[in-house]
Design a protein around this motif. Structure first.
Motif, PDB file in Angstrom:
ATOM      1  N   ALA A 246       0.102  11.509 -22.375  1.00 24.31           N
ATOM      2  CA  ALA A 246       0.107  12.739 -23.173  1.00 24.31           C
ATOM      3  C   ALA A 246      -0.640  12.569 -24.488  1.00 24.31           C
ATOM      4  CB  ALA A 246       1.543  13.181 -23.446  1.00 24.31           C
ATOM      5  N   ARG A 247      -0.542  11.390 -25.111  1.00 23.31           N
ATOM      6  CA  ARG A 247      -1.233  11.161 -26.372  1.00 23.31           C
ATOM      7  C   ARG A 247      -2.751  11.163 -26.166  1.00 23.31           C
ATOM      8  NH1 ARG A 247       0.200  13.112 -29.949  1.00 23.31           N
ATOM      9  NH2 ARG A 247      -1.315  11.924 -31.146  1.00 23.31           N
ATOM     10  N   ALA A 248      -3.196  10.591 -25.048  1.00 26.82           N
ATOM     11  CA  ALA A 248      -4.631  10.577 -24.761  1.00 26.82           C
ATOM     12  C   ALA A 248      -5.148  11.998 -24.570  1.00 26.82           C
ATOM     13  CB  ALA A 248      -4.901   9.741 -23.510  1.00 26.82           C
TER      14      ALA A 248
ATOM     15  N   TRP B 240      -9.406  13.424 -19.006  1.00 25.19           N
ATOM     16  CA  TRP B 240      -9.111  13.255 -20.433  1.00 25.19           C
ATOM     17  C   TRP B 240      -7.677  12.815 -20.692  1.00 25.19           C
ATOM     18  CZ3 TRP B 240     -12.481  12.416 -24.015  1.00 25.19           C
ATOM     19  CH2 TRP B 240     -13.768  12.903 -23.883  1.00 25.19           C
ATOM     20  N   SER B 241      -6.832  12.863 -19.698  1.00 24.23           N
ATOM     21  CA  SER B 241      -5.457  12.371 -19.862  1.00 24.23           C
ATOM     22  C   SER B 241      -5.381  10.862 -19.650  1.00 24.23           C
ATOM     23  CB  SER B 241      -4.510  13.071 -18.877  1.00 24.23           C
ATOM     24  OG  SER B 241      -4.745  12.645 -17.540  1.00 24.23           O
ATOM     25  N   LEU B 242      -6.450  10.263 -19.143  1.00 23.69           N
ATOM     26  CA  LEU B 242      -6.465   8.823 -18.913  1.00 23.69           C
ATOM     27  C   LEU B 242      -6.828   8.085 -20.205  1.00 23.69           C
ATOM     28  CD1 LEU B 242      -8.366   8.668 -15.494  1.00 23.69           C
ATOM     29  CD2 LEU B 242      -5.892   8.561 -15.885  1.00 23.69           C
ATOM     30  N   PRO B 243      -6.021   7.127 -20.634  1.00 21.77           N
ATOM     31  CA  PRO B 243      -6.344   6.367 -21.846  1.00 21.77           C
ATOM     32  C   PRO B 243      -7.708   5.701 -21.789  1.00 21.77           C
ATOM     33  CG  PRO B 243      -4.064   5.981 -21.226  1.00 21.77           C
ATOM     34  CD  PRO B 243      -4.684   6.775 -20.109  1.00 21.77           C
ATOM     35  N   VAL B 244      -8.143   5.296 -20.594  1.00 18.69           N
ATOM     36  CA  VAL B 244      -9.431   4.614 -20.491  1.00 18.69           C
ATOM     37  C   VAL B 244     -10.570   5.524 -20.941  1.00 18.69           C
ATOM     38  CG1 VAL B 244      -9.859   5.278 -18.069  1.00 18.69           C
ATOM     39  CG2 VAL B 244     -10.843   3.153 -18.985  1.00 18.69           C
TER      40      VAL B 244
ATOM     41  N   ILE C 128      -0.621   1.621 -19.529  1.00 15.31           N
ATOM     42  CA  ILE C 128      -1.557   1.434 -18.419  1.00 15.31           C
ATOM     43  C   ILE C 128      -2.789   2.308 -18.662  1.00 15.31           C
ATOM     44  CG2 ILE C 128      -1.895   1.611 -15.930  1.00 15.31           C
ATOM     45  CD1 ILE C 128       1.117   1.320 -15.606  1.00 15.31           C
ATOM     46  N   LEU C 129      -3.961   1.692 -18.665  1.00 14.03           N
ATOM     47  CA  LEU C 129      -5.198   2.402 -18.976  1.00 14.03           C
ATOM     48  C   LEU C 129      -5.487   3.557 -18.028  1.00 14.03           C
ATOM     49  CD1 LEU C 129      -7.666  -0.482 -19.898  1.00 14.03           C
ATOM     50  CD2 LEU C 129      -6.870   1.324 -21.416  1.00 14.03           C
ATOM     51  N   PHE C 130      -5.089   3.414 -16.763  1.00 12.86           N
ATOM     52  CA  PHE C 130      -5.443   4.419 -15.762  1.00 12.86           C
ATOM     53  C   PHE C 130      -4.257   5.308 -15.378  1.00 12.86           C
ATOM     54  CE2 PHE C 130      -8.549   1.055 -15.378  1.00 12.86           C
ATOM     55  CZ  PHE C 130      -9.743   1.762 -15.316  1.00 12.86           C
TER      56      PHE C 130
END
Length: 253
Positions: free
Chosen positions: A228-230, A48-52, A222-224
């Motif tokens: 922190a916001r993600a 869940w911390s990954l933007p993707v 970077i998506l991967f």
């Protein structure tokens, strides 16, 4: 029950619970199970911390009812605005917190629809989540500040959930013989809201806020790469999926 489940499944909360439980099992000589729980908790936070993850899972919800231009939205008898402020109304999910972030609220969308003469009435729906002032009253004040006359605004002050938003608003609509509405909420919240309102004897047109879960125009993004916001915003995505499941089990959608 729902609030408890959301609190438990929030990545950081669930990670702590699983890691602590795993450590206890390791001490009790149940090493394999303990290590598995620890690994699961850390993996849940990492995913869940990954933007993707937000882009894919959040995007599925946001794109269910795509944002539309004002010209493409048909007229109705009333605009219904649901309380809430996903990601603090920031235009970008991944925008860092600042003193003056770019925002677009549900009230902004409702005001634009009203001034474009899409409906002569606005119904704001939302009870008091804390204190004595309801979300509906707060939204009404903001609408008036944007030039919407008080006579055009109706308040539903008691709802605490999306299901109650629909049920209590329907009572106001029936009393005022309103059959067609434009439904305004966040893009992320629109699928669950539409699922609930579609069960009512109404003609409902979705008018979600612009999507917030978008890849920012930032070369360093970077998506991967854990973000922190993600991780912080994952609560809203999880809440919507869990809400859809619970509402389906209860026969509300």
């Amino acid at each position: 029950m729902k609030s408890y489940l959301i609190s438990l499944i929030i990545p950081l909360n669930l990670c702590v619970f699983l890691v602590v439980s795993g450590a206890v099992l390791v001490v009790l000589k149940r090493r394999r199970t303990g290590i598995f729980l620890c690994f699961s908790g850390l993996s849940w936070v990492f995913i869940w911390s990954l933007p993707v993850t937000s882009i894919v899972l959040g995007g599925l919800l946001e794109n269910r009812y795509p944002h539309r231009s004002l010209d493409s939205i048909p007229t109705a008898q009333a605009i219904v605005v649901l309380g809430g402020n996903t990601a603090n109304n920031r235009e970008s999910w991944f925008e860092e917190l600042s003193e003056n972030p770019s925002t677009h609220s549900r009230v902004d969308t409702a005001s634009e629809l009203y001034h474009a003469q899409k409906a002569p009435k606005i119904i704001v729906s939302g009870g008091a989540l804390a204190g004595e002032v309801s979300e509906a009253k707060g939204m009404a004040e903001k609408l008036m500040a944007k030039g919407v006359p008080k006579s055009a605004i109706m308040l539903e002050n008691n709802s605490k959930t999306t299901y109650e938003n629909a049920e209590f608003t329907a009572n106001e609509l029936i009393r005022n013989e309103i059959k067609s509405i434009i439904l305004v909420t966040s893009a992320l919240h629109t699928p669950r809201s539409m699922a609930v309102f579609d069960r009512l004897d109404l003609e409902v047109t979705p008018a979600p806020n612009p999507p917030q879960i978008i890849i920012p125009d930032n070369p360093d993004f970077i998506l991967f790469l854990p973000n922190a916001r993600a991780l912080h915003g994952s609560r809203s995505i999880i809440k919507e999926y869990l809400g859809l499941i619970i509402y389906w089990l209860r026969g509300w959608v």
